[in-house]
Design a protein around this motif. Structure first.
Motif, PDB file in Angstrom:
ATOM      1  N   PRO A 176     -10.677   0.543   1.471  1.00 46.30           N
ATOM      2  CA  PRO A 176      -9.377   0.143   0.951  1.00 46.30           C
ATOM      3  C   PRO A 176      -8.285   0.475   1.963  1.00 46.30           C
ATOM      4  O   PRO A 176      -8.370   1.487   2.662  1.00 46.30           O
ATOM      5  CB  PRO A 176      -9.228   0.987  -0.311  1.00 46.30           C
ATOM      6  N   GLU A 177      -7.287  -0.415   2.009  1.00 43.29           N
ATOM      7  CA  GLU A 177      -6.227  -0.210   2.981  1.00 43.29           C
ATOM      8  C   GLU A 177      -4.906   0.173   2.336  1.00 43.29           C
ATOM      9  O   GLU A 177      -4.064   0.793   2.946  1.00 43.29           O
ATOM     10  CB  GLU A 177      -6.024  -1.501   3.802  1.00 43.29           C
ATOM     11  N   HIS A 178      -4.734  -0.251   1.098  1.00 40.77           N
ATOM     12  CA  HIS A 178      -3.455   0.027   0.440  1.00 40.77           C
ATOM     13  C   HIS A 178      -3.508   1.414  -0.185  1.00 40.77           C
ATOM     14  O   HIS A 178      -4.493   1.767  -0.847  1.00 40.77           O
ATOM     15  CB  HIS A 178      -3.184  -1.035  -0.634  1.00 40.77           C
ATOM     16  N   PRO A 179      -2.448   2.203  -0.039  1.00 37.37           N
ATOM     17  CA  PRO A 179      -2.467   3.555  -0.595  1.00 37.37           C
ATOM     18  C   PRO A 179      -2.736   3.575  -2.100  1.00 37.37           C
ATOM     19  O   PRO A 179      -3.398   4.478  -2.598  1.00 37.37           O
ATOM     20  CB  PRO A 179      -1.056   4.079  -0.315  1.00 37.37           C
ATOM     21  N   TYR A 180      -2.234   2.555  -2.805  1.00 36.94           N
ATOM     22  CA  TYR A 180      -2.440   2.567  -4.255  1.00 36.94           C
ATOM     23  C   TYR A 180      -3.926   2.403  -4.582  1.00 36.94           C
ATOM     24  O   TYR A 180      -4.470   3.112  -5.431  1.00 36.94           O
ATOM     25  CB  TYR A 180      -1.620   1.471  -4.931  1.00 36.94           C
ATOM     26  N   THR A 181      -4.556   1.445  -3.904  1.00 37.84           N
ATOM     27  CA  THR A 181      -5.990   1.254  -4.121  1.00 37.84           C
ATOM     28  C   THR A 181      -6.740   2.544  -3.829  1.00 37.84           C
ATOM     29  O   THR A 181      -7.655   2.946  -4.565  1.00 37.84           O
ATOM     30  CB  THR A 181      -6.517   0.134  -3.216  1.00 37.84           C
ATOM     31  N   LEU A 199      -6.872  -8.861   2.020  1.00 37.98           N
ATOM     32  CA  LEU A 199      -5.419  -8.887   2.157  1.00 37.98           C
ATOM     33  C   LEU A 199      -4.848  -7.629   1.509  1.00 37.98           C
ATOM     34  O   LEU A 199      -5.402  -7.117   0.533  1.00 37.98           O
ATOM     35  CB  LEU A 199      -4.837 -10.115   1.454  1.00 37.98           C
ATOM     36  N   GLN A 200      -3.743  -7.141   2.049  1.00 41.61           N
ATOM     37  CA  GLN A 200      -3.089  -6.019   1.401  1.00 41.61           C
ATOM     38  C   GLN A 200      -1.596  -6.137   1.620  1.00 41.61           C
ATOM     39  O   GLN A 200      -1.139  -6.878   2.483  1.00 41.61           O
ATOM     40  CB  GLN A 200      -3.627  -4.691   1.888  1.00 41.61           C
ATOM     41  N   ALA A 201      -0.836  -5.411   0.790  1.00 40.37           N
ATOM     42  CA  ALA A 201       0.616  -5.464   0.898  1.00 40.37           C
ATOM     43  C   ALA A 201       1.168  -4.065   1.090  1.00 40.37           C
ATOM     44  O   ALA A 201       1.574  -3.415   0.134  1.00 40.37           O
ATOM     45  CB  ALA A 201       1.214  -6.116  -0.346  1.00 40.37           C
ATOM     46  N   CYS A 202       1.116  -3.596   2.345  1.00 40.76           N
ATOM     47  CA  CYS A 202       1.669  -2.275   2.630  1.00 40.76           C
ATOM     48  C   CYS A 202       2.235  -2.298   4.042  1.00 40.76           C
ATOM     49  O   CYS A 202       1.710  -2.962   4.922  1.00 40.76           O
ATOM     50  CB  CYS A 202       0.585  -1.200   2.505  1.00 40.76           C
ATOM     51  N   HIS A 203       3.341  -1.587   4.209  1.00 42.71           N
ATOM     52  CA  HIS A 203       3.905  -1.517   5.561  1.00 42.71           C
ATOM     53  C   HIS A 203       3.074  -0.639   6.469  1.00 42.71           C
ATOM     54  O   HIS A 203       3.116  -0.789   7.678  1.00 42.71           O
ATOM     55  CB  HIS A 203       5.331  -0.968   5.488  1.00 42.71           C
ATOM     56  N   PHE A 204       2.352   0.275   5.899  1.00 41.97           N
ATOM     57  CA  PHE A 204       1.586   1.218   6.726  1.00 41.97           C
ATOM     58  C   PHE A 204       0.139   1.271   6.269  1.00 41.97           C
ATOM     59  O   PHE A 204      -0.339   2.296   5.799  1.00 41.97           O
ATOM     60  CB  PHE A 204       2.203   2.617   6.643  1.00 41.97           C
ATOM     61  N   PRO A 205      -0.573   0.161   6.397  1.00 39.37           N
ATOM     62  CA  PRO A 205      -1.966   0.152   5.914  1.00 39.37           C
ATOM     63  C   PRO A 205      -2.814   1.065   6.775  1.00 39.37           C
ATOM     64  O   PRO A 205      -2.549   1.245   7.961  1.00 39.37           O
ATOM     65  CB  PRO A 205      -2.362  -1.311   6.058  1.00 39.37           C
ATOM     66  N   GLU A 206      -3.805   1.617   6.161  1.00 43.28           N
ATOM     67  CA  GLU A 206      -4.675   2.536   6.874  1.00 43.28           C
ATOM     68  C   GLU A 206      -5.981   2.561   6.091  1.00 43.28           C
ATOM     69  O   GLU A 206      -5.986   2.720   4.880  1.00 43.28           O
ATOM     70  CB  GLU A 206      -4.040   3.928   6.874  1.00 43.28           C
ATOM     71  N   VAL A 207      -7.052   2.357   6.748  1.00 42.82           N
ATOM     72  CA  VAL A 207      -8.337   2.307   6.051  1.00 42.82           C
ATOM     73  C   VAL A 207      -8.804   3.710   5.731  1.00 42.82           C
ATOM     74  O   VAL A 207      -8.720   4.606   6.565  1.00 42.82           O
ATOM     75  CB  VAL A 207      -9.389   1.580   6.921  1.00 42.82           C
TER      76      VAL A 207
END
Ligand SMILES: Nc1ncnc2c1ncn2[C@@H]1O[C@H](COP(=O)(O)OP(=O)(O)OP(=O)(O)O)[C@@H](O)[C@H]1O
Ligand SMILES: Nc1ncnc2c1ncn2[C@@H]1O[C@H](COP(=O)(O)OP(=O)(O)OP(=O)(O)O)[C@@H](O)[C@H]1O
Ligand SMILES: [Mg+2]
Ligand SMILES: [Mg+2]
Lengths: 328, 350, 346, 356, 570
Positions: free
Chosen positions: B248-253, B330-338
């Motif tokens: 997951p890349e989005h912090p919420y996920t 796809l993800q919606a984050c300014h600072f994605p991080e796996v």
């Protein structure tokens, strides 16, 4: 919350307006002819009838009559009478066809009697109804509970006026245990004592339904989860019943109570009639017999306004009782 | 499984308007239940929708099945725009798109027998004329119920059985897409498994596409091909199941996955990192500006408050397993991080 | 595994996994196989109070239907030489102060009416009719109106709901008793015109006027109830399911929603019947009810109210008849409500 | 979780030795007479709860989890409930005890946190007042002092701005905060036993994690016993020390939570674990337990689970449907008890898994 | 005045107390105050008078009803008034010094005021005040319900609209100085001294006139004055300090005050008064006694009951234009007097059967009983004879195949009227009539029966007549003179006959003492020759009073007791 109050207010106004228009149409445009009712029997000829029609203002087109009436309600109006203009200040409910007096005087002078009767009765039925209702709810399912509920049902099934008549006759007139109604002019003490008998019987009979409301509401409340929580705190059963159960059970009762008091303010008619209490219900009844339209309309309007206002008050009050409503 | 796109949802929006007095003014405000989401469902594919309570999952389901009308965006079914079709024009869609509901108790009319519940769709669409009873029995058998129970009332069945009746009702019109809004949430584990198995079997046999709503991440993982993670009316991450769960890349996920309790802990396998979110989901009436998750996000910076991150593919690090295996993500984050270590991965041991 | 003997009853075995298995699942007797209506009915049949009340109501219905037969059982009056009849006046049985000169006898089981000398038993028996007819007809009519408006308002929502809710609020704000008292003569007049009608015709018109007025002012409670129920039912998933299937709105209303309202509707109607009966009697007492020569309990009570000590046979049979009927009907109403909603059990 | 528990919690309390038995339930049977017949919600239940440990009671809906724990606090209507057996709370026998006894032990010796915090808090009273009331019921203190205590408790359970929150009504709280408030209410009198009945079922995963962490932290600080009622095995795995698995009103397996979940020895526990999707991610099909739980009005004879059991063929004779299995230690395992007729359940269940 | 009895149209059977014969008539122009003390009378106490009807107002110009007349006689003095002497009502001067002086042609009457008469506020009463009051009685709004003799007899009265709207120079009544009032007449009015006892001739000072609101507190000249008045509800009277008993030959002032309560329930009130608990012992009610209480007042409560004749006679009015004389006689034979009285709630204490038009208390009353058929006396009793009526109908050519149709209106919003109609209809049908009974609300009925072109052929207006003063010239001319009919009104018989009119004219020219016997003869002649209306009954009045109320005597001109003579035994 404010949105809610404003919306209720708008609704209340529209209802009052509609009551006004519809009662006006029913009564004034209806087939009855008050001028004829007024016209002295043997001396009623065409001119006389016309004169009466004119002096009652019934010769004008309906729309104009309504506008007059409407205007009278909000800014007052002038009446021509005996060659004189008589001013009737807002809210002017018109002039009685029969007594030729301002309907405001006729009704507002009597309204306090009705209010006193209704409130005294309310005290009676709330005390009896709530106390017995809670008792029955707590003792739910026992023989006592069943007796109470059964008795309240029997009381509700007997025609009210028969009971009222019996009370008016035996304890009041014949046995002289309770004093008869007397107007405020004969003193405050006798006045309230005289209200006792009508208020007691009215309250007692009305309490039958309160016993059942309270009981049902209380039973429902006692099955709520938060009552279980209250018990789990280790507080006494009495506290659970009163501070937790009663408080929540009372809020629907408060609503009904408000509406019932409103209804009583025009519904004490039978009681007033039987006990001779000089309230607006009795006056309305007399006006009905005499086809005195302005008084009938005035009574109906006052009734509607009282109901609407009570509704509003109850709604707002309810929102104070129940914080969930208050803050939504 | 063909590649044909069945459902295409673009920028879908559902705002519930309401009025409120503020000070002396009456203002209009909206509950932004669904606020611009896009996804596609292909034939035979299953899209999972997960997210916290109130994030708009049910609203999306109701929009897609056109039980509710969108206030913006479009829904295309098999290339046909159904966004604003009138009830009378929706008949065709009603055959192709069906719904399975969460509550096995309220989703069946207690006043109708099973036979009547299942024959209603046939009657309405004029299917199997004259042989409705046989078809109803067939449906009952299909979902593993006794066909002789056709004259029973729903109250005579257990929760799991009722859910099967609900499924049979959805199947009666032979739909192409089934929207299932938390179909197993109300069921006990043992029953849940039965129903999940049934759905999986039907999906395979009938080549059905699903939109599958659930809040149980395990169930979604088990059942879906793609997963969309929703937060406050928006999709914050979307992709193939494997990517969402394993990278997951989005912090919420990531927080969501990390918060889910895991039975594997009992076997001594604990995830390395635990992310605990603070606070609750903000109100959809007045969602935070920019990135909606920023109020609970540990990475939030100034840009998050001003700029709404779009749902895009991240410039992924080539070393991640997800990137190597390909597929949509796809993800919606300014600072994605796996993050890869949020779920305990165990091979089943004998 | 399925070949195993299953000596224990009471467990549901479901063939969920093996599709196509023809083995029928075991019966499950815990969940009884009846619709909510049937459940209520069976509860009602077990309720002793309900049965007694039903018997009482039935008794009065029979009295009303067979009233002529009943009073024909009275013997011929030796003074007048005729059989009792609820309408024939016999002032020869009355003294010059208006009081009957004869008491209860085999010719007049309850004596005769002061002033007019009509047979009181005949009037009592036939007097059950107006109460029952008004109660049931007005209840039926107000139920139909209330349900229809409630359904429309609750399901359609929007403007229709706003209008209907407003009308409900409006009607509920009216001081009904006073208004009814005022409207009865007005309405009678517009129906009857002025003059040209005989007493019998007037009394029939009055009957209709009363029924109309009672239900016109009596539908709001049910409409409100139905509206609320429909609003919540509309959001229930089975209604959504029906919509998703494409069931037309009218069918949703009448096939999906209405059957679920049967309980509240029956309960409300069963409460309305005694309420209307009471109301009719009250209106008669206040002079806006039925008129001569109709024999009704309400009228008799109004007439006899002042003679309850001097001539108790006049007043009390009607009071008892009315009270008993109303009591039985309202207890029956309670029982019906309990049967539909056992949580409110006494 | 930054708790400052030492300042308020255990002053004056007697020493608490981890492992002491606080609650001992023996042969507890709870039955409700109803119109249709006698509902035996709990039959012959036995378990112990120890200080400093968390006992998880798991089982499907209707298996009697809530009924049994409500019996501990005497929250059933005595007129409509038949309770037999024994409940010893801190040495005090509660079955058949008068109402006053229950009043004394509630909240002080044992407290309960209910599933639905929304309906379990009184909607008309402010949160702080509701907590203070519980404190005042057992401490002779002024309203102000009690309210101060309530604010401290709200702070303790991690509610930000507790002073203001104490003055608000429950509906102004979010779901998670309400449950925190319920926990604060449960702990205000520092009970030896906290029963949490599905405290997180109504909550979202992210909030659930917060609450479970909170319960764990608080337990460590207070050293009390916790009974955690849930049907979520994953929650048990993460939070519980001991486990009791219930089926149709009876316990079927008990032991160390992690051990039981890692290697169940009762077919029902085994079936439950097999049903979970997360552990069998790669399997096409979940291994569900067939059928559904029995009616409590008419329990199957013998072992209640036998109609759904895949292993009853491996028991000699007709014991499964004629004989109620008694508690017995699981052969080959320490600290594990089951109610099952299988001769070697561990092996049998292992075989089953291997077979797939 | 027309009878107020709309419903029962009753007639009686066996009479109770015999009416006081010609008790209503005597003149004493020389009577002087004070009125002689009543033996044993004590001063003090408040007399409570609750009764059922509600006076519409207390404007002196608008009064025409007996109850307000009784109340006004306590508070207001007119030019003349009555005193009761040995059971007879005697007309005496009140504010005037004598009973008026008539000019030669009889067209001018002059009255002189006594000295020292004051209003309750101490200001003097002037002749102008009486003139103003008389003028005020012409106002069509204020005096809508008052009598109309002034319009008929006063010069220019037919068109005069009163002091507000009318001709400022109207001189029908004038004050030539502060003490002298002069009436100018259109035609001879021998009984004017009776007429000026009306409240319309009590003084109203123009300066203090408040038009419609004057009724709230009309200035008193009698022994009592308004203390508190709640229109429609109650009136409390207290002593008037400016009343001088030496000027007043008619009034006593024994009680300290009076308390009138209106709109009460008759039966409850009477029951309470008979029980005499508390205030009920000093209460008096003058509503007709309820039949349920008759056992009491005929038994041990006899002393709490007084009765006597009233001013009203009730008749069965037939439209002679539409019903031929033989049929009118057949109706008289068939008429169910007793049944109607019973159904109408009449009792032996509420009426006595009548066979004449002029009641016995009027001078000149001739006691006769006419026959409708040989052997069938019209004495207002019995239940009719259907067989005989049938025979008479057959003789007139009517039978079962060709019934004679009787059409009448009755009140259908009044329970008693409906019941009366039941028995009336049944009896008439039994006699072979076809009965068309048209039920209408009372107000409607009043209009319909007052229209000479109405659809009815019987029971039109008036149903009866209540004399305004004890002389038959206030009975026969207004009910049989055809002027009323020609002006669009109705009369007994609705009949226009020159012979009747000329006979009326002839008698009216005679002096007041000569008129009596002539009216009596005309009464007999009218019934025997024309039978325009069937005599039914003379109404009775009664009072029920508490044990402490003393000296209650019925006034035969009012059917009510004179409260001036009542005292309380405290
Ligand atoms: N008819 C409506 N009017 C106003 N607001 C609504 C309406 N329906 C839903 N909402 C709001 O829209 C938001 C999304 O609701 P929705 O039911 O889609 O959430 P969800 O993701 O399905 O949640 P859950 O997991 O609790 O089912 C919520 O805040 C809800 O309050
Ligand atoms: N007062 C009662 N009367 C009759 N039956 C009852 C009563 N209370 C509970 N039951 C029944 O007892 C059984 C056990 O209920 P309980 O609440 O303990 O289940 P649970 O294990 O807590 O389930 P859940 O997970 O759904 O909370 C249920 O079948 C329930 O219907
Ligand atoms: Mg949802
Ligand atoms: Mg539970």
């Amino acid at each position: 919350m404010l949105t809610y109050i404003l919306r209720r207010l708008a609704l209340a106004l529209s209802v009052i307006l509609a009551t006004l228009v519809s009662t006006f149409l029913i009564f004034f445009a209806g087939p009855s002819d008050p001028a004829r009712a007024m016209c002295p029997e043997t001396r009623c000829n065409a001119q006389r009838l016309e004169a009466i029609t004119k002096s009652l203002g019934l010769d004008k087109p309906l729309g104009a009559q309504f506008l007059d009436y409407f205007k009278g309600l909000f800014v007052g109006r002038d009446f021509l009478y005996a060659g004189d203009t008589v001013h009737c200040g807002a809210p002017c409910l018109g002039f009685s066809f029969v007594t030729r007096r301002s309907v405001n005087d006729e009704l507002f002078s009597r309204f306090p009697n009705t209010v006193v009767l209704a409130l005294m009765a309310a005290v009676v039925f709330v005390t009896i109804g709530v106390a017995v209702g809670i008792f029955a709810a707590v003792r739910r399912g026992t023989a006592l509970d069943r007796t109470v509920v059964g008795a309240s049902q029997v009381l509700g099934a007997i025609p009210y006026y028969v009971l009222a008549l019996l009370v008016a006759l035996y304890p009041v007139i014949l046995w002289n245990i309770l004093p008869q109604y007397s107007s405020l002019s004969s003193g405050v003490g006798p006045y309230f004592l005289g209200m006792l008998a009508p208020a007691l019987i009215l309250g007692f009979v009305t309490s039958a339904s309160y016993v059942r409301y309270t009981r049902n509401s209380m039973i429902e409340t006692l099955s709520m989860d938060y009552i279980r929580t209250a018990r789990s705190k280790g507080i006494s059963e009495r506290t659970v019943l009163l501070r937790h159960g009663f408080r929540a059970a009372m809020s629907p009762i408060a609503t009904i109570l408000g509406l019932d008091i409103a209804a009583l303010l025009t519904g004490t008619l039978i009681t007033e009639q039987i006990f001779g209490v000089d309230g607006i219900g009795r006056r309305g009844l007399a006006a009905l017999k005499a086809q005195d339209l302005p008084v009938i309309m005035g009574t109906v309007l006052i009734g509607a306004v009282v109901v609407v206002i009570m509704n509003l008050v109850v709604d707002i009050m309810y929102s104070f009782i129940d914080p969930r409503v208050r803050l939504s | 499984m063909s590649d044909q796109t069945l459902l295409k949802v673009t920028d879908l929006q559902r705002h519930f308007p309401f009025r409120e007095v503020q000070g002396l003014r009456m203002v209009r405000a909206n509950v932004k239940a669904v606020d611009g989401i896009s996804f596609t469902v292909k034939q035979g594919q299953t899209l999972g929708l997960v997210g916290e309570s109130g994030c708009g999952k049910s609203t999306t389901s109701r929009l897609v099945t056109r039980l509710d009308e969108p206030t913006g965006g479009s829904i295309e079914f098999e290339g046909r725009d159904i966004t604003h079709l009138k009830e009378s024009d929706l008949r065709g869609i009603r055959r192709d798109v069906q719904m399975i509901f969460q509550d096995p108790y309220s989703s069946l009319n207690p006043r109708h027998t099973v036979g009547s519940i299942l024959s209603t769709p046939l009657r309405v669409h004029g299917l199997h004329k004259g042989k409705e009873k046989a078809r109803v029995q067939e449906l009952l058998e299909l979902v593993g119920l006794n066909p002789e129970h056709i004259n029973r009332y729903p109250s005579e069945f257990s929760g799991g059985q009722r859910q099967r009746i609900g499924i049979a009702r959805a199947l009666a019109v032979e739909p192409k897409l089934i929207v299932a809004d938390e179909p197993v949430s109300a069921l006990d584990v043992s029953i849940q498994a039965q129903v999940m198995n049934l759905l999986a079997k039907l999906r395979n046999e009938l080549d059905l596409a699903f939109i599958f709503v659930a809040h149980d991440l395990g169930v979604v993982r088990h059942f879906c091909d793609q997963v969309a993670v929703m937060y406050l009316g928006k999709i914050v991450e979307y992709g193939d199941k494997k990517k969402i769960y394993e990278a997951p890349e989005h912090p919420y996920t990531q927080a969501l996955l990390s918060a889910a309790p895991d039975i594997n802990v009992a076997r001594g396998i604990a995830p390395k990192e635990r992310i605990r979110l603070v606070g609750d989901v903000p109100s959809p009436i007045d969602p935070p500006s920019g990135c909606r998750f920023r109020t609970r996000c540990w990475k939030a910076q100034d840009i998050c408050a001003t700029q709404e991150p779009p749902l895009t593919s991240s410039t992924a690090d080539e070393s991640t397993r997800a990137y190597r295996e390909g597929g949509v993500h796809l993800q919606a984050c300014h600072f994605p991080e796996v993050k890869t270590n949020l779920v305990a991965e165990v091979e089943r041991t004998a | 595994m399925n070949a195993m003997p299953e000596p224990s009853a009471g467990t549901l075995i479901e063939e969920s996994e093996e599709q196509g298995s023809t083995k029928a699942p075991e019966h499950q007797e815990a969940r009884t196989g009846r619709s909510p209506g049937q459940v209520a009915w069976s509860r009602l049949k077990k309720d002793k109070v309900a049965i007694v009340c039903f018997a009482i109501v039935l008794f009065f219905i029979i009295v009303a239907i067979f009233a002529p037969l009943l009073y024909s059982l009275e013997s011929v009056d030796p003074l007048t030489g005729v059989k009792a009849d609820p309408y024939a006046t016999h002032t020869e049985l009355i003294d010059f102060n208006g009081l009957p000169e004869v008491g209860a006898s085999s010719a007049h089981w309850l004596g005769v009416e002061p002033r007019l000398g009509r047979d009181l038993f005949a009037r009592w028996a036939i007097g059950a009719r107006p109460s029952l007819i008004i109660g049931f007809v007005a209840a039926a009519a107000s139920t139909i109106i209330g349900v229809t408006l409630g359904l429309v308002a609750g399901y359609l929502g929007g403007v229709a709901d706003k209008i209907i809710s407003w009308v409900i609020d409006f009607f509920l704000s009216l001081p009904i008793l006073l208004l009814v008292l005022a409207i009865v003569p007005i309405m009678q007049k517009s129906l009857a015109g002025t003059g040209d009608l005989t007493a019998d015709e007037i009394s029939q018109i009055r009957f209709i006027v009363l029924i109309v007025i009672l239900f016109v002012f009596g539908w709001m409670g049910l409409a409100r109830l139905v509206r609320g129920e429909v609003k919540s039912l509309r959001e229930r998933e089975f209604v959504q399911a029906a919509r998703a299937i494409g069931v037309p709105t009218r069918q949703i209303l009448f096939r999906e929603i209405l059957p679920n309202l049967v309980g509240p509707i029956i309960v409300s109607a069963s409460i309305a019947v005694p309420a209307y009966i009471t109301y009719e009697a009250t209106l008669s007492y206040l002079g806006a009810g039925l008129v001569e020569p109709t024999a009704s309990w309400g009228r008799t009570i109004a007439d006899a109210q002042n003679l309850f000590a001097t001539y108790p046979l006049w007043l009390w049979p009607s009071v008892i008849g009315l009270s008993l009927l109303v009591l039985a009907l309202s207890l029956l109403g309670d029982s019906i409500r309990d049967a539909f909603d056992p949580t409110s059990r006494r | 979780m930054t708790a400052t528990a030492d300042t308020i919690s255990t002053q004056g309390a007697e020493a608490r030795n981890a492992g002491d038995v606080v609650l001992e339930v023996t042969d507890l049977t709870v039955a409700f007479p109803t119109e249709e017949g006698l509902v035996k919600a709990v039959s012959n239940l036995n378990y112990k709860a120890r200080l400093g440990r968390t006992l998880a009671i798991v089982g499907e809906s209707g298996s009697g989890k809530s009924v049994s724990s409500m019996a501990v606090l005497g929250l059933h209507n005595p007129k409509r409930t038949q309770i037999t057996g024994s409940i010893k709370l801190d040495g005090l026998e509660l079955v058949g005890a008068p109402a006053t006894t229950f009043q004394k032990v509630r909240s002080t010796k044992a407290a309960m946190v209910f599933q639905d915090p929304q309906s379990s808090l009184h909607p008309f009273h402010k949160v702080g007042k509701q907590i203070a009331e519980a404190y005042r019921a057992h401490h002779r203190v002024s309203k102000q002092v009690a309210l101060k205590r309530a604010v401290e408790m709200l702070d303790l359970v991690g509610i930000p701005n507790p002073q203001r929150r104490a003055n608000q009504y429950p509906h102004e709280f979010s779901g998670g905060m309400r449950q925190r408030a319920m926990i604060a209410l449960g702990l205000v009198n520092d009970p030896k036993l906290l029963i949490a009945d599905e405290p997180t079922t109504a909550l979202d995963v992210t909030v659930q994690a917060q609450i479970l962490d909170l319960v764990n932290d608080l337990q460590k600080e207070f050293g009390s016993a916790v009974i955690l009622i849930t049907h979520d095995l994953a929650v048990v795995a993460e939070t519980a020390d001991d486990i009791l698995v219930m089926y149709a009103g009876r316990g079927v397996e008990k032991g160390d939570a992690k051990e039981v979940l890692a290697a169940p020895s009762h077919p029902y526990t085994h079936g439950l674990l097999q049903s979970l999707p997360s552990t069998s991610e790669d399997l096409e099909e979940l291994r569900a337990i067939k059928g559904s739980p029995p009616s409590l009005l008419n329990l199957p004879s013998g072992c209640s689970f036998h109609p759904r059991c895949d292993f009853k063929s491996q028991v000699e004779g007709d014991a499964c449907w004629t004989q109620l299995p008694e508690w017995r230690p699981t052969p080959g395992l320490l600290n594990r008890e089951i109610r099952c007729h299988l001769a070697d359940p561990v092996a049998t269940l292992n075989n089953d898994e291997g077979a797939r | 005045a027309p009878s107020a009895n709309n419903g029962g149209a009753g007639n009686g059977t066996n009479g109770g107390n015999a009416p006081v014969d010609q008790a209503g008539a005597a003149l004493d122009p020389n009577a002087k105050g004070p009125a002689p003390e009543i033996q044993g009378a004590k001063r003090g106490g408040i007399l409570t008078v609750p009764y059922a009807s509600v006076p519409a107002n207390f404007d002196p110009s608008d009064q025409f009803y007996q109850d307000t007349a009784v109340i006004f006689s306590l508070t207001h003095r007119a030019l003349t008034t009555y005193v009761s002497r040995e059971g007879k009502q005697v007309l005496v001067p009140d504010l005037a010094t004598d009973l008026g002086k008539q000019s030669e042609d009889g067209l001018t009457w002059t009255f002189t005021l006594k000295d020292g008469i004051k209003y309750e506020d101490g200001s003097p009463v002037k002749a102008q005040d009486i003139v103003f009051a008389a003028k005020r009685s012409f106002d069509p709004d204020l005096a809508a319900n008052g009598p109309t003799y002034q319009r008929e007899f006063f010069k220019g009265g037919a068109d005069y609209q009163g002091p507000y709207k009318g001709d400022k120079n109207w001189k029908g009544v004038e004050a030539t100085d502060d003490k002298t009032i002069v009436f100018h007449l259109e035609k001879r009015f021998e009984t004017l001294p009776y007429f000026v006892s009306f409240n319309q001739f009590t003084p109203i000072p123009e300066a203090k006139d408040k038009k419609a609101d004057y009724q709230l507190h009309p200035l008193a000249t009698g022994p009592y004055m308004f203390d508190k008045y709640t229109p429609g509800t109650e009136l409390i009277l207290k002593r008037n300090p400016n009343w001088d008993k030496n000027t007043d030959p008619a009034r006593h002032d024994y009680p300290d005050g009076f308390h009138f309560k209106w709109g009460v329930d008759t039966i409850k009130t009477q029951t309470a008064i008979l029980a005499s608990n508390g205030d009920d012992a000093t209460s008096l009610n003058w509503d007709p006694i309820d039949s349920s209480l008759i056992p009491q007042i005929e038994g041990d409560k006899k002393a709490q009951f007084a009765e006597g004749p009233s001013s009203c006679v009730l008749m069965v009015n037939l439209d002679a234009r539409k019903i031929p004389l033989p049929i009118r006689k057949a109706i008289a034979v068939a008429w169910p007097f007793d049944s109607i009285h019973k159904a109408g709630g009449e009792t032996t204490h509420s009426f006595s059967p009548a066979s004449t038009i002029i009641p016995p208390q009027i001078p000149g009353h001739l006691d006769y009983t006419a026959e409708a058929a040989p052997g069938f006396k019209m004495n207002g009793q019995g239940d009719g004879n259907a067989d005989e009526a049938k025979k008479m109908l057959a003789a007139a050519g009517y039978g079962a195949d060709k019934p004679f149709e009787l059409i009448y209106y009755y009140t259908n919003d009044d329970d008693t009227a409906q019941k009366v109609n039941q028995v009336r209809k049944q009896a008439l049908q039994k006699a072979g009539f076809k009965v068309t009974d048209i039920g209408v609300p009372n107000a409607e009925r009043r209009k319909l029966v007052g229209d000479p072109k109405g659809k009815y052929n019987m029971l039109q207006s008036p149903r009866g007549w209540c004399f305004d003063w004890p002389s038959a010239d206030s009975i026969i001319p207004p009910t049989f003179g055809t002027i009323a009919l020609s002006q669009g009104g109705t009369t007994f018989g609705n009949f226009s006959d020159a012979k009747i009119d000329s006979e009326i004219k002839r008698i009216q020219q005679l002096s007041i003492t000569e008129q009596g016997p002539e009216w009596g003869k005309m009464d007999k002649w009218l019934t025997e020759t024309y039978l325009l209306a069937i005599p039914d009954n003379n109404d009775k009045g009664n009072s029920v009073f508490g044990t402490k109320v003393k000296n209650v005597v019925n006034n035969p001109n009012k059917g009510m007791p004179d409260l001036n003579d009542v005292w309380l035994d405290q």
